[in-house]
Design an enzyme around this catalytic site. Structure first.
Site, short mmCIF file in Angstrom:
data_model
loop_
_atom_site.label_atom_id
_atom_site.label_comp_id
_atom_site.label_asym_id
_atom_site.label_seq_id
_atom_site.Cartn_x
_atom_site.Cartn_y
_atom_site.Cartn_z
N HIS A 119 -5.55 15.92 -4.43
CA HIS A 119 -5.85 16.16 -3.02
C HIS A 119 -5.66 17.63 -2.62
O HIS A 119 -6.12 18.04 -1.55
CB HIS A 119 -4.97 15.27 -2.14
CG HIS A 119 -5.44 13.84 -2.09
ND1 HIS A 119 -5.79 13.14 -3.21
CD2 HIS A 119 -5.61 12.98 -1.04
CE1 HIS A 119 -6.16 11.91 -2.87
NE2 HIS A 119 -6.06 11.79 -1.55
N PHE B 220 -2.59 8.36 11.83
CA PHE B 220 -2.91 9.65 11.22
C PHE B 220 -4.21 10.24 11.75
O PHE B 220 -4.56 11.37 11.43
CB PHE B 220 -3.04 9.48 9.70
CG PHE B 220 -3.96 8.35 9.32
CD1 PHE B 220 -5.32 8.47 9.44
CD2 PHE B 220 -3.43 7.15 8.86
CE1 PHE B 220 -6.16 7.42 9.12
CE2 PHE B 220 -4.27 6.09 8.53
CZ PHE B 220 -5.64 6.23 8.66
N ARG C 21 -13.70 37.86 42.85
CA ARG C 21 -13.18 36.92 43.84
C ARG C 21 -12.74 35.60 43.23
O ARG C 21 -11.81 34.95 43.70
CB ARG C 21 -14.27 36.69 44.89
CG ARG C 21 -13.85 35.93 46.09
CD ARG C 21 -14.90 35.87 47.19
NE ARG C 21 -16.22 36.29 46.82
CZ ARG C 21 -17.34 35.62 47.10
NH1 ARG C 21 -17.27 34.44 47.70
NH2 ARG C 21 -18.52 36.10 46.77
N TYR D 277 -18.41 37.35 42.25
CA TYR D 277 -17.66 36.19 41.75
C TYR D 277 -16.64 36.59 40.68
O TYR D 277 -15.55 36.03 40.61
CB TYR D 277 -18.62 35.16 41.14
CG TYR D 277 -19.44 34.37 42.12
CD1 TYR D 277 -19.44 34.66 43.47
CD2 TYR D 277 -20.22 33.31 41.68
CE1 TYR D 277 -20.19 33.92 44.37
CE2 TYR D 277 -20.98 32.55 42.56
CZ TYR D 277 -20.97 32.87 43.91
OH TYR D 277 -21.72 32.14 44.78
N GLU E 34 -12.89 5.96 4.76
CA GLU E 34 -12.56 6.87 5.86
C GLU E 34 -13.89 7.25 6.54
O GLU E 34 -14.42 8.35 6.36
CB GLU E 34 -11.79 8.07 5.34
CG GLU E 34 -10.48 7.64 4.69
CD GLU E 34 -9.74 8.74 3.96
OE1 GLU E 34 -10.14 9.92 4.10
OE2 GLU E 34 -8.77 8.43 3.25
N TYR F 268 0.83 -1.20 0.00
CA TYR F 268 0.00 0.00 0.00
C TYR F 268 0.86 1.25 0.00
O TYR F 268 1.82 1.37 0.77
CB TYR F 268 -0.93 0.02 1.22
CG TYR F 268 -1.74 1.30 1.31
CD1 TYR F 268 -2.73 1.57 0.38
CD2 TYR F 268 -1.48 2.26 2.29
CE1 TYR F 268 -3.47 2.75 0.43
CE2 TYR F 268 -2.20 3.44 2.36
CZ TYR F 268 -3.19 3.67 1.42
OH TYR F 268 -3.90 4.85 1.47
N ASN G 288 0.18 12.79 4.46
CA ASN G 288 -0.59 11.95 5.39
C ASN G 288 -0.18 12.22 6.83
O ASN G 288 0.45 11.40 7.48
CB ASN G 288 -0.35 10.47 5.04
CG ASN G 288 -1.56 9.62 5.40
OD1 ASN G 288 -2.32 9.97 6.28
ND2 ASN G 288 -1.70 8.50 4.70
#
Length: 501
Positions: A85, A332, A287, A284, A418, A55, A198
């Site tokens: 991409h 990843f 303080r 508040y 994915e 791969y 990646n």
């Protein structure tokens, strides 16, 4: 001259990222990095000639990983991957973010776990050192397989395609910028396109930068809170060390000590310390400032732990292991970074919220203990800081929306290969906007508290808060009739941004 940042198998530090991203520091590959990169590449070259598909080396990607790619098409495959991409859209991402992204990808390349050629890593280092910044667009990353679209834009520039900003910030074609710097465009070989894109480098870079910004802003918040306490005739007794020790959160103790130190020696605080003072306790927002600021500090400390672990990581898929195996993995996935990016947006919003409440008290004649309405010079004719508080309120409302987590909003992609993504890039982008918003809110509190302290004359503020007022007065005038407030807020914001306060 600043020392170059050394890139090799050892982890980078957050200071290294800051130096390269914001200060333009140069980078160098160590001898250990060169050896590790060369060794890993030899394993890839061996697998590239093997009959069995691997791969990322001899196959397609994502849902197309089932296709075996013949040797004569593999260079085209890698370049096509990067081109396709690099599909981001929207406005350009900030230069410092892109420099951090490129640095962190180069850090992983230098680890010897990606299988790129040494020349490819050297070219990326040269691009950084030449001040060439690829144009990366706002939208496109789902945070799994890392920041694909942003990293692809950077990789595309390395091959001489796409657009970049040169060292003078001019928008030019990548090929032109590389040629001017004497950098030969990279012709990608097996595995290299995938190795370049990646990773979780964009979201990690933004996390590291946000951590640095939040440290500075939380220090400023302690100061402006102390100024507000003083201006509102509050007490410093709630910040005493023995009281804080009863709840031993480190951030809380740190902020309380700082606020107490800022108020030390204040004539204003001393003026109402005696038996004539009928007030039992402060609101508040005064303080509890150390509790809120301190919890934010402790959240940042947790984020630092995550960031430091990531800076020691080598994120790629597949990875090259020391024994030569090339294995697919899920490192990843951006969840570890995405969660803390979302987490940090919560205290960022809350620190801004409590600052806005302190500011509002100084403007309300019923709660400000003797200050004029809205701190106006001539109330009715003048509006004073009325609308400056509106600006704070608008930003705080926006920060609450930005505190909604992105990391729970997974959107499946790549034909369901994915099918669970981190949205870490989105979490990082909204955190950057939140940090900017907090800076503006604190700038408004600063100019308001300084004006209120001036109006307490002839009583003198503490030496530390007086010094802060004096610094502000270098860029923002003291009390007087209404004037254009926007430039004064911007000047105070720049004072905070620069670290001069």
């Amino acid at each position: 001259m600043q020392q170059p940042v050394q890139l090799g198998p050892k982890p980078l530090t957050r200071a290294d990222v800051h130096a390269v991203a914001r200060e333009g520091a140069r980078v160098e590959l160590t001898d250990a990095a060169r050896e590790a990169v060369t060794t890993a590449r030899a394993h890839i070259d061996r697998l590239a000639t093997a009959d069995r598909p691997t791969y990322g080396v001899s196959t397609g990607f994502g849902a197309l990983a089932v296709r075996h790619i013949p040797p004569e098409s593999r260079a085209a495959l890698q370049q096509a991957l990067v081109r396709s991409h690099a599909a981001g859209a929207g406005p350009e991402v900030e230069r410092e973010v892109v420099r951090a992204l490129v640095l962190l990808r180069l850090k992983t390349l230098a680890s010897g776990h990606t299988g790129v050629r040494l020349g490819t890593a050297e070219a990326m280092a040269a691009m950084l050192n030449a001040g060439i910044t690829p144009v990366v667009r706002e939208f496109g990353s789902l945070g799994c397989s890392g920041d694909l679209a942003p990293l692809s834009a950077a990789a595309l520039a390395l091959t001489g395609e796409g657009e970049v900003r040169d060292a003078e910030d001019r928008l030019v074609p990548a090929s032109q910028a590389l040629a001017a710097a004497g950098i030969e465009p990279v012709r990608l070989a097996e595995k290299e396109g995938l190795a370049l894109i990646n990773g979780t480098d964009g979201m990690l870079g933004m996390l590291v930068l946000a951590i640095a910004d939040l440290h500075r802003l939380l220090d400023v918040a302690d100061l402006t809170a102390a100024m507000s306490v003083e201006a509102l005739l509050g007490t410093d007794r709630a910040f005493a060390a023995d009281l804080q020790a009863l709840r031993p959160h480190p951030g809380q103790g740190h902020s309380a000590r700082r606020m107490a130190a800022f108020l030390a020696g204040s004539e204003i605080v001393a003026s109402h310390r005696g038996p004539d003072c009928t007030r039992v306790q402060d609101a508040y927002s005064l303080r509890c400032s150390p509790q809120v600021h301190g919890a934010a500090r402790d959240t940042v400390a947790h984020a630092e732990t995550v960031a430091d672990r990531e800076l020691a990581a080598a994120v790629d898929n597949p990875v090259v292991l020391a024994d030569g195996r090339v294995e697919s993995n899920g490192n990843f996935h951006g969840a570890p970074i995405a969660y803390v990016l979302d987490f940090l947006a919560i205290p960022t919003a809350d620190v801004a919220s409590i600052a806005e409440r302190r500011t509002d008290r100084m403007l309300d004649v019923h709660r400000s203990h003797g200050l004029p309405p809205f701190l106006a010079h001539d109330p009715g004719v003048d509006s004073g800081h009325m609308i400056a508080q509106y600006t704070q309120a608008a930003i705080v409302s926006e920060l609450k929306r930005l505190a909604v987590p992105a990391s729970v909003d997974s959107i499946p992609s790549s034909a369901m290969q994915e099918d669970h993504v981190s949205m870490g890039w989105s979490a990082a982008r909204k955190l950057r906007r939140a940090v900017d918003g907090l800076r503006t809110v604190l700038a408004v509190e600063l100019v308001t508290a300084a004006r209120a302290l001036d109006l307490r004359h002839p009583l003198k503020p503490a030496p530390a808060t007086a010094a802060a007022v004096a610094k502000l007065r270098e860029v923002v005038p003291g009390p007087g009739p209404d004037r254009h407030l926007a430039p004064e807020i911007a000047a105070a914001e720049e004072l905070i941004r620069s670290g001069a306060l």
